[in-house]
Design a protein around this motif. Structure first.
Motif, PDB file in Angstrom:
ATOM      1  N   ASP A   1       0.960  -1.186   0.092  1.00  0.00           N
ATOM      2  CA  ASP A   1       0.087  -0.080   0.111  1.00  0.00           C
ATOM      3  C   ASP A   1       0.843   1.323   0.062  1.00  0.00           C
ATOM      4  O   ASP A   1       1.520   1.360   0.972  1.00  0.00           O
ATOM      5  N   GLU A   2       0.827   1.911  -0.743  1.00  0.00           N
ATOM      6  CA  GLU A   2       1.802   3.058  -1.304  1.00  0.00           C
ATOM      7  C   GLU A   2       1.495   4.174  -0.353  1.00  0.00           C
ATOM      8  O   GLU A   2       2.431   4.983   0.252  1.00  0.00           O
ATOM      9  N   VAL A   3       0.357   4.485   0.083  1.00  0.00           N
ATOM     10  CA  VAL A   3      -0.086   5.553   0.793  1.00  0.00           C
ATOM     11  C   VAL A   3       0.220   5.243   2.319  1.00  0.00           C
ATOM     12  O   VAL A   3       0.980   6.102   3.050  1.00  0.00           O
ATOM     13  N   LYS A   4      -0.031   4.006   2.808  1.00  0.00           N
ATOM     14  CA  LYS A   4       0.491   3.688   4.186  1.00  0.00           C
ATOM     15  C   LYS A   4       1.656   3.493   4.424  1.00  0.00           C
ATOM     16  O   LYS A   4       2.207   3.873   5.543  1.00  0.00           O
ATOM     17  N   THR A   5       2.576   3.274   3.265  1.00  0.00           N
ATOM     18  CA  THR A   5       3.797   2.985   3.458  1.00  0.00           C
ATOM     19  C   THR A   5       4.489   4.374   3.551  1.00  0.00           C
ATOM     20  O   THR A   5       5.352   4.588   4.370  1.00  0.00           O
ATOM     21  N   GLU A   6       4.040   5.350   2.727  1.00  0.00           N
ATOM     22  CA  GLU A   6       4.512   6.748   2.932  1.00  0.00           C
ATOM     23  C   GLU A   6       4.314   7.221   4.282  1.00  0.00           C
ATOM     24  O   GLU A   6       5.206   7.907   4.720  1.00  0.00           O
ATOM     25  N   GLU A   7       2.995   6.924   4.872  1.00  0.00           N
ATOM     26  CA  GLU A   7       2.734   7.249   6.224  1.00  0.00           C
ATOM     27  C   GLU A   7       3.869   6.664   7.567  1.00  0.00           C
ATOM     28  O   GLU A   7       4.169   7.273   8.278  1.00  0.00           O
ATOM     29  N   MET A   8       3.966   5.463   7.050  1.00  0.00           N
ATOM     30  CA  MET A   8       4.895   4.920   8.086  1.00  0.00           C
ATOM     31  C   MET A   8       6.394   5.312   8.152  1.00  0.00           C
ATOM     32  O   MET A   8       6.816   5.604   9.161  1.00  0.00           O
ATOM     33  N   MET A   9       6.825   5.593   6.695  1.00  0.00           N
ATOM     34  CA  MET A   9       7.922   6.091   6.563  1.00  0.00           C
ATOM     35  C   MET A   9       8.256   7.646   7.250  1.00  0.00           C
ATOM     36  O   MET A   9       9.217   7.958   7.759  1.00  0.00           O
ATOM     37  N   ALA A  10       7.108   8.274   7.149  1.00  0.00           N
ATOM     38  CA  ALA A  10       7.034   9.751   7.721  1.00  0.00           C
ATOM     39  C   ALA A  10       7.196   9.658   9.198  1.00  0.00           C
ATOM     40  O   ALA A  10       7.759  10.494   9.804  1.00  0.00           O
ATOM     41  N   ASN A  11       6.776   8.455   9.796  1.00  0.00           N
ATOM     42  CA  ASN A  11       6.656   8.429  11.344  1.00  0.00           C
ATOM     43  C   ASN A  11       7.813   7.611  11.562  1.00  0.00           C
ATOM     44  O   ASN A  11       8.009   7.175  12.791  1.00  0.00           O
ATOM     45  N   LEU A  12       8.765   7.297  11.009  1.00  0.00           N
ATOM     46  CA  LEU A  12       9.874   6.505  11.133  1.00  0.00           C
ATOM     47  C   LEU A  12      10.645   7.118  12.328  1.00  0.00           C
ATOM     48  O   LEU A  12      10.906   8.130  12.460  1.00  0.00           O
ATOM     49  N   ASN A  13      10.844   6.142  13.292  1.00  0.00           N
ATOM     50  CA  ASN A  13      11.593   6.485  14.618  1.00  0.00           C
ATOM     51  C   ASN A  13      11.197   7.778  15.389  1.00  0.00           C
ATOM     52  O   ASN A  13      11.775   8.317  16.114  1.00  0.00           O
ATOM     53  N   LYS A  14       9.742   7.787  15.071  1.00  0.00           N
ATOM     54  CA  LYS A  14       9.022   9.163  15.598  1.00  0.00           C
ATOM     55  C   LYS A  14       8.794   8.616  17.291  1.00  0.00           C
ATOM     56  O   LYS A  14       8.263   7.773  17.624  1.00  0.00           O
ATOM     57  N   LEU A  15       9.113   9.897  18.123  1.00  0.00           N
ATOM     58  CA  LEU A  15       9.015   9.581  19.437  1.00  0.00           C
ATOM     59  C   LEU A  15       7.495   9.748  19.844  1.00  0.00           C
ATOM     60  O   LEU A  15       6.705  10.075  19.126  1.00  0.00           O
ATOM     61  N   GLN A  16       7.187   8.959  20.837  1.00  0.00           N
ATOM     62  CA  GLN A  16       5.835   8.905  21.351  1.00  0.00           C
ATOM     63  C   GLN A  16       5.234  10.325  21.674  1.00  0.00           C
ATOM     64  O   GLN A  16       6.078  11.237  22.130  1.00  0.00           O
ATOM     65  N   ASP A  17       3.947  10.591  21.378  1.00  0.00           N
ATOM     66  CA  ASP A  17       3.677  11.733  21.957  1.00  0.00           C
ATOM     67  C   ASP A  17       3.054  11.824  23.254  1.00  0.00           C
ATOM     68  O   ASP A  17       3.095  10.715  23.994  1.00  0.00           O
ATOM     69  N   ASP A  18       2.650  12.894  23.942  1.00  0.00           N
ATOM     70  CA  ASP A  18       2.226  12.853  25.395  1.00  0.00           C
ATOM     71  C   ASP A  18       1.402  11.908  25.851  1.00  0.00           C
ATOM     72  O   ASP A  18       1.304  11.472  26.781  1.00  0.00           O
ATOM     73  N   SER A  19       0.183  11.803  24.771  1.00  0.00           N
ATOM     74  CA  SER A  19      -0.753  10.873  25.200  1.00  0.00           C
ATOM     75  C   SER A  19      -0.196   9.650  25.286  1.00  0.00           C
ATOM     76  O   SER A  19      -0.835   8.759  26.079  1.00  0.00           O
ATOM     77  N   ASP A  20       0.344   9.110  24.300  1.00  0.00           N
ATOM     78  CA  ASP A  20       1.155   7.725  24.356  1.00  0.00           C
ATOM     79  C   ASP A  20       1.957   7.397  25.757  1.00  0.00           C
ATOM     80  O   ASP A  20       1.745   6.583  26.416  1.00  0.00           O
ATOM     81  N   VAL A  21       2.784   8.451  25.981  1.00  0.00           N
ATOM     82  CA  VAL A  21       3.679   8.230  27.273  1.00  0.00           C
ATOM     83  C   VAL A  21       2.716   8.181  28.351  1.00  0.00           C
ATOM     84  O   VAL A  21       3.022   7.531  29.284  1.00  0.00           O
TER      85      VAL A  21
END
Length: 412
Positions: free
Chosen positions: A289-309
């Protein structure tokens, strides 16, 4: 000498971090800093000659290739492909498994499975095609021969692993014979290789194999960092010099050694290329899935946001890898159970079964907790919005947690 041994083990762990098929082995000979090491790829490719060491202020991207050979002299195909991205600024790593059946348009050969790129163009070709799929540059490759993987496991004394399904497969042409029973057992090198290569008994085919490979990585990591492995460095090194090739310069490898003292195992994230299996003209492909792949790569190694923490702070006493989970589709949404399972696997939970519930009449997603530890259910609930928790007494023939995905489930 003690310090040298310590750094050698750290290099071995660096490769454990990146290899992902079960061999995950070390990238270079630290005792030979020049370019004459057996780990350097001797082929005089343009990529090898012109590649410069990446700076420490950007991500290091590596492609891991596990290669099988049908016979002696055979070029082989890349049976396993894993993209690794490490961010030295955040000290976070992401491993992305690329299904070998991923459909690509290969120059001069038309539509092919991505593992054919290695057969036609070698490791440079694989690097180029995976780079196209993910939309990011790849700095280096690590090439592993499966025979070396077998010997590495044997030299480590074998691996204890919970085999997810009965495995029976014979391919005389490849001299591949896999016969394993479901359940916990001690695997030798040949059995371990069969485990990570088997894919025909999973409901989701190659995706099931990738899931098993990723679990095996975690088990192998624990084995290598155990004190008993220190005394096997000599034999492990011998395997590495004969069966591993990379175009990553020794000095670049050494520049990342100290990071291993600071990388937290929980900061290693595992992903699978988004997509689904599909038959085209009678051939089984994996259509990414090209769209989901692009989204995944955009978030690569992304830190958790405050709500996740915040949501995870209450469950610090829960070790996800010790929680066995089954995910059932009870709402009739196509792919919902698989979506939840992949989400939980990303955060380290041991998903042992994905199937349909007895009926499709569930509206609200249920988390059935049999651990008698409320923190377990709460840790999972943090990832699944609008779900409800149901506590049950432990049962020997049922997993720790059963999740029944309802019709109101939203993956976003």
């Amino acid at each position: 000498m003690r310090k040298l041994l310590k750094y050698f083990i750290m290099l071995l762990l660096l490769s454990v971090l990146v290899i992902g098929t079960g061999s995950y082995v070390y990238l270079h000979n630290i005792s030979d800093i020049n370019n004459t090491s057996a780990f350097n790829d001797n082929n005089d490719s343009k990529l090898t000659r012109t590649k410069s060491s990446p700076k420490r202020d950007k991500k290091l991207n590596i492609l891991i290739l596990g290669v099988d050979h049908a016979s002696k002299g055979d070029t082989g195909r890349s049976d396993t492909l894993i993209f690794v991205s490490y961010d030295p600024l955040t000290r976070r790593a992401t491993l992305i498994s690329i299904p070998r059946d991923t459909r690509i348009l290969l120059d001069k050969y038309g539509y092919q499975k991505i593992n054919a790129a290695y057969a036609y163009y070698g490791p440079d070709g694989s690097v180029q095609e995976v780079s196209k799929v993910l939309g990011v540059p790849i700095d280096y490759y690590v090439l592993i021969d499966f025979q070396g993987f077998k010997k590495l496991i044997d030299d480590l004394g074998g691996i204890d692993f919970d085999v997810p399904v009965d495995m029976n497969y014979d391919d005389p042409a490849q001299n591949l014979h896999i016969h394993l029973k479901k359940g916990m057992q001690h695997l030798n090198g040949d059995q371990a290789l069969g485990l990570v290569r088997f894919r025909y008994g999973y409901a989701d085919a190659d995706l099931g194999r990738i899931k098993t490979q990723q679990k095996f990585l975690k088990t192998l990591f624990d084995k290598i960092v155990s004190p008993s492995s220190i005394f096997k460095v000599g034999s492990i090194y011998d395997v590495l010099t004969h069966y591993v090739k990379t175009n990553m310069p020794a000095m670049t490898i050494l520049s990342y050694v100290d990071d291993l003292f600071k990388v937290n195992k929980n900061d290693i994230k595992m992903e699978t290329l988004p997509g689904e299996p599909k038959y085209i003209d009678g051939i089984s492909y994996y259509i990414y899935d090209e769209v989901k792949t692009e989204e995944m790569m955009a978030n690569l190694n992304k830190l958790q946001d405050d709500s996740d923490v915040a949501s995870s702070s209450s469950s610090t006493d829960v070790n996800p890898s010790n929680i066995k989970v089954e995910v059932l589709n009870g709402g009739g949404i196509n792919g919902a159970a698989t979506s939840v399972a992949r989400l939980l696997e990303k955060y380290g939970y041991d998903v042992i079964n994905i199937a349909n519930a007895e009926n499709m009449n569930y509206r609200t997603t249920q988390i059935i907790n049999r651990t008698q530890n409320k923190a377990v259910a709460e840790s999972i609930k943090a990832y699944i919005k609008n779900s409800v928790v149901i506590d049950e007494n432990p049962t020997s023939n049922k997993p720790d947690v059963t999740i029944i995905v309802g019709s109101d489930y939203n993956s976003n």
